[in-house]
Design an enzyme around this catalytic site. Structure first.
Site, PDB file in Angstrom:
ATOM      1  N   HIS A  77       0.142 -11.998   1.109  1.00 51.07           N
ATOM      2  CA  HIS A  77      -0.806 -11.150   0.477  1.00 51.07           C
ATOM      3  C   HIS A  77      -1.575 -11.790  -0.905  1.00 51.07           C
ATOM      4  CE1 HIS A  77      -1.798  -6.437  -0.160  1.00 51.07           C
ATOM      5  NE2 HIS A  77      -2.878  -7.288  -0.207  1.00 51.07           N
ATOM      6  N   PRO A 111     -14.841  -4.962   2.645  1.00 55.30           N
ATOM      7  CA  PRO A 111     -16.538  -5.269   3.154  1.00 55.30           C
ATOM      8  C   PRO A 111     -17.636  -4.569   2.756  1.00 55.30           C
ATOM      9  CG  PRO A 111     -15.352  -4.224   5.198  1.00 55.30           C
ATOM     10  CD  PRO A 111     -14.260  -4.377   3.950  1.00 55.30           C
ATOM     11  N   LEU A 112     -17.336  -3.246   2.296  1.00 58.86           N
ATOM     12  CA  LEU A 112     -18.293  -2.315   1.598  1.00 58.86           C
ATOM     13  C   LEU A 112     -18.291  -2.476   0.257  1.00 58.86           C
ATOM     14  CD1 LEU A 112     -17.908   0.512   4.365  1.00 58.86           C
ATOM     15  CD2 LEU A 112     -19.883  -1.133   4.286  1.00 58.86           C
ATOM     16  N   ARG A 161     -15.664  -1.505  -1.638  1.00 58.43           N
ATOM     17  CA  ARG A 161     -15.093  -0.350  -2.038  1.00 58.43           C
ATOM     18  C   ARG A 161     -16.028   0.868  -1.958  1.00 58.43           C
ATOM     19  NH1 ARG A 161     -13.948  -5.140  -4.404  1.00 58.43           N
ATOM     20  NH2 ARG A 161     -12.081  -5.656  -4.688  1.00 58.43           N
ATOM     21  N   GLY A 162     -16.910   0.891  -0.960  1.00 56.89           N
ATOM     22  CA  GLY A 162     -17.909   2.230  -1.002  1.00 56.89           C
ATOM     23  C   GLY A 162     -19.055   1.961  -1.498  1.00 56.89           C
ATOM     24  N   TYR A 183       0.854  -1.102  -0.075  1.00 53.61           N
ATOM     25  CA  TYR A 183      -0.108   0.095   0.151  1.00 53.61           C
ATOM     26  C   TYR A 183       0.809   1.293   0.048  1.00 53.61           C
ATOM     27  CZ  TYR A 183      -3.597  -3.244   1.446  1.00 53.61           C
ATOM     28  OH  TYR A 183      -4.677  -4.233   1.632  1.00 53.61           O
TER      29      TYR A 183
HETATM   30  N1  LIG Z   1      -5.850  -8.450   1.228  1.00 51.49           N
HETATM   31  C1  LIG Z   1      -6.253  -7.917   0.191  1.00 51.49           C
HETATM   32  O1  LIG Z   1      -5.919  -8.419  -0.844  1.00 51.49           O
HETATM   33  C2  LIG Z   1      -7.263  -6.531   0.421  1.00 51.49           C
HETATM   34  C3  LIG Z   1      -7.772  -5.969  -0.807  1.00 51.49           C
HETATM   35  C4  LIG Z   1      -8.410  -4.718  -0.814  1.00 51.49           C
HETATM   36  C5  LIG Z   1      -8.565  -4.088   0.568  1.00 51.49           C
HETATM   37  N2  LIG Z   1      -8.030  -4.491   1.742  1.00 51.49           N
HETATM   38  C6  LIG Z   1      -8.225  -4.284   3.068  1.00 51.49           C
HETATM   39  O2  LIG Z   1      -9.453  -4.101   3.410  1.00 51.49           O
HETATM   40  C7  LIG Z   1      -9.610  -2.514   3.736  1.00 51.49           C
HETATM   41  C8  LIG Z   1     -11.003  -2.128   3.127  1.00 51.49           C
HETATM   42  O3  LIG Z   1     -11.143  -2.131   1.912  1.00 51.49           O
HETATM   43  P1  LIG Z   1     -11.510  -1.046   0.893  1.00 51.49           P
HETATM   44  O4  LIG Z   1     -11.096   0.291   1.503  1.00 51.49           O
HETATM   45  O5  LIG Z   1     -11.155  -1.482  -0.389  1.00 51.49           O
HETATM   46  O6  LIG Z   1     -13.091  -1.125   0.728  1.00 51.49           O
HETATM   47  P2  LIG Z   1     -14.577  -0.801   1.804  1.00 51.49           P
HETATM   48  O7  LIG Z   1     -13.901  -0.803   3.060  1.00 51.49           O
HETATM   49  O8  LIG Z   1     -15.217  -1.745   1.142  1.00 51.49           O
HETATM   50  O9  LIG Z   1     -14.955   0.608   1.150  1.00 51.49           O
HETATM   51  C9  LIG Z   1     -14.030   1.648   1.713  1.00 51.49           C
HETATM   52  C10 LIG Z   1     -14.803   2.931   0.821  1.00 51.49           C
HETATM   53  O10 LIG Z   1     -16.120   3.232   1.414  1.00 51.49           O
HETATM   54  C11 LIG Z   1     -16.151   4.449   1.885  1.00 51.49           C
HETATM   55  N3  LIG Z   1     -17.034   4.381   3.032  1.00 51.49           N
HETATM   56  C12 LIG Z   1     -16.620   3.500   4.282  1.00 51.49           C
HETATM   57  N4  LIG Z   1     -17.487   3.688   5.177  1.00 51.49           N
HETATM   58  C13 LIG Z   1     -18.476   4.571   4.722  1.00 51.49           C
HETATM   59  C14 LIG Z   1     -19.869   4.869   5.113  1.00 51.49           C
HETATM   60  N5  LIG Z   1     -20.305   4.643   6.312  1.00 51.49           N
HETATM   61  N6  LIG Z   1     -20.766   5.528   4.198  1.00 51.49           N
HETATM   62  C15 LIG Z   1     -20.197   5.673   2.969  1.00 51.49           C
HETATM   63  N7  LIG Z   1     -18.983   5.593   2.637  1.00 51.49           N
HETATM   64  C16 LIG Z   1     -18.152   4.961   3.365  1.00 51.49           C
HETATM   65  C17 LIG Z   1     -15.043   4.925   2.052  1.00 51.49           C
HETATM   66  O11 LIG Z   1     -15.045   6.333   1.746  1.00 51.49           O
HETATM   67  P3  LIG Z   1     -14.725   7.692   2.990  1.00 51.49           P
HETATM   68  O12 LIG Z   1     -12.930   7.653   3.024  1.00 51.49           O
HETATM   69  O13 LIG Z   1     -15.249   8.718   2.328  1.00 51.49           O
HETATM   70  O14 LIG Z   1     -15.467   7.004   4.131  1.00 51.49           O
HETATM   71  C18 LIG Z   1     -14.000   4.309   0.822  1.00 51.49           C
HETATM   72  O15 LIG Z   1     -13.939   4.955  -0.268  1.00 51.49           O
HETATM   73  C19 LIG Z   1      -8.486  -1.851   3.122  1.00 51.49           C
HETATM   74  O16 LIG Z   1      -8.188  -0.812   3.892  1.00 51.49           O
HETATM   75  C20 LIG Z   1      -7.464  -2.998   3.093  1.00 51.49           C
HETATM   76  O17 LIG Z   1      -6.834  -2.871   4.518  1.00 51.49           O
HETATM   77  C21 LIG Z   1      -7.179  -6.032   1.532  1.00 51.49           C
END
Ligand SMILES: NC(=O)c1ccc[n+]([C@@H]2O[C@H](COP(=O)([O-])OP(=O)(O)OC[C@H]3O[C@@H](n4cnc5c(N)ncnc54)[C@H](OP(=O)(O)O)[C@@H]3O)[C@@H](O)[C@H]2O)c1
Length: 352
Positions: free
Chosen positions: A148, A228-229, A231-232, A79
């Site tokens: 990873h 889990p969301l 990606r938003g 990252y």
């Molecule tokens: N192991 C892997 O291969 C892998 C791959 C991808 C991700 N990850 C891990 O998973 C974590 C989360 O994944 P992610 O960031 O891809 O996706 P996510 O948690 O599904 O979604 C994040 C997005 O949702 C928005 N969001 C969060 N809470 C919200 C709410 N209550 N209302 C409206 N919008 C909201 C955020 O924007 P705002 O900033 O505006 O809130 C951001 O753009 C990452 O940080 C990483 O640590 C791991």
């Protein structure tokens, strides 16, 4: 005290009280790790979610997450690369009461630039990442060290042996795998107990349920849903017409986030919104509450850059909804055709 400060304080008290009751344990026996019911995904603060956010405010947000009761933070070498671990180190490096997970497994060139699509889980690389991550995270030990992506060139047994040695040396506490198949989990676990597997999981991507949940259950391994969301999208923050930054936002290249896919899949968000309206929950809380309801050994790690979203997400740890109602919702979503695959060709080739 201002009104908003009062609300924040109250929310943190509520969250702390409830998390004390509902802490979740990932893994079992000596591999067990007990954490808050939701963790914090730090990636989007510097990587893949648009322009890098201002450092000082992200440091404050991570500290505030701790005040709200969160004890589990997720980052990775790739990252940035590197700047996400540095941020986590700056914010939480001196805090020994929380757990930090990071990841190895991507390949870098001689100048330490990532080689797109290439993997490297050789023992030499794993050890190098471990030393460098410890420095960036400003910690003596990595609480969870994840592979990873599974590297087809290196047998799972060799990876597990290497992590086992790092645990013996006191540099790592627990072993994790990301996007690993049931076979890789089984072979790795035979050599050294796996605490947790992390894969994409939400109402629009449920493959983990039949591909790996039986194996996780058999060995008492925990599960961390990443993105889990979705990606938003399953937080309702992406609507038809939303565009993404051309740089540092991988959603602009994912088939599920084309304008056509967003428009066609938006019916799913509307269904979550209707469900949430009936129960006094936001769209994000419906998605996270559903994931938490699936198994007691699941700890989602939503990512955010905003304090109000963080608190809204953490409050999902308190959602209590009847199992039959969740089933009705998931059946309704299952009937929706989903447009666009979750990854492009290169990324899809690296997941199980
Ligand atoms: N192991 C892997 O291969 C892998 C791959 C991808 C991700 N990850 C891990 O998973 C974590 C989360 O994944 P992610 O960031 O891809 O996706 P996510 O948690 O599904 O979604 C994040 C997005 O949702 C928005 N969001 C969060 N809470 C919200 C709410 N209550 N209302 C409206 N919008 C909201 C955020 O924007 P705002 O900033 O505006 O809130 C951001 O753009 C990452 O940080 C990483 O640590 C791991």
């Amino acid at each position: 005290m201002s009104v908003s400060k009062y609300k924040v304080k109250k929310m943190s008290v509520i969250f702390k009280t409830l998390t004390n009751i509902t802490q979740r344990t990932l893994g079992s026996g000596e591999a067990a790790l007990t954490v808050s019911p939701l963790g914090f995904g730090c990636m989007g603060m510097t990587h893949h979610r648009g322009p890098i956010k201002e450092r000082a405010s992200m440091v404050r947000l991570l500290k505030e997450a701790v005040d709200c009761g969160c004890t589990f933070f997720d980052t990775a070498e790739i990252y940035g690369p590197f700047n996400n671990e540095e941020l986590v180190g700056e914010a939480l490096g001196d805090n020994s009461s929380i757990f930090v997970a990071t990841k190895f497994g991507h390949a870098f060139d001689v100048n330490e630039k990532p080689i797109y699509g290439a993997l490297d889980s050789s023992p030499k690389r794993i050890r190098k990442v471990c030393e460098a991550s410890l420095k960036r995270l400003k910690r003596d030990v990595i609480d969870v060290f994840y592979q990873h992506r599974v590297d087809p060139k290196v047998p799972p047994e060799v990876v597990a042996e290497t992590v086992k040695d790092l645990v013996k040396e006191g540099k790592v506490r627990h072993f994790g795998l990301c996007e690993a198949s049931a076979e890789v989990i089984r072979r790795s676990h035979k050599i050294f107990s796996v605490t947790v597997v992390q894969s994409e999981y939400h109402l629009m991507w449920r493959e983990a349920e039949y591909k790996i949940f039986p194996t996780l259950e058999e060995f008492g391994i925990g599960f961390v849903p990443y993105s889990p969301l979705n990606r938003g999208f399953l937080a309702g923050s992406i609507t038809p017409g939303t565009t993404f930054a051309a740089v540092n936002d991988n959603r602009s290249s994912l088939p599920r986030f084309t304008p056509d896919a967003i428009s066609k899949n938006f019916t799913i968000v509307e269904k979550l919104k209707d469900f949430g309206n009936r129960h006094g929950l936001s769209v994000a809380q419906v998605q996270l509450g559903w994931a938490l309801s699936k198994k007691p050994w699941i700890v989602p790690i939503p990512g955010t850059t905003r304090a109000e979203h963080m608190k809204e997400n953490f409050a999902s740890g308190c959602v209590l909804i009847d199992e039959r109602e969740w089933k009705t919702l998931e059946d309704e979503i299952m009937r929706q055709p989903i447009v666009g695959s979750r990854y492009g060709k290169v990324e899809a080739a690296q997941v199980c």
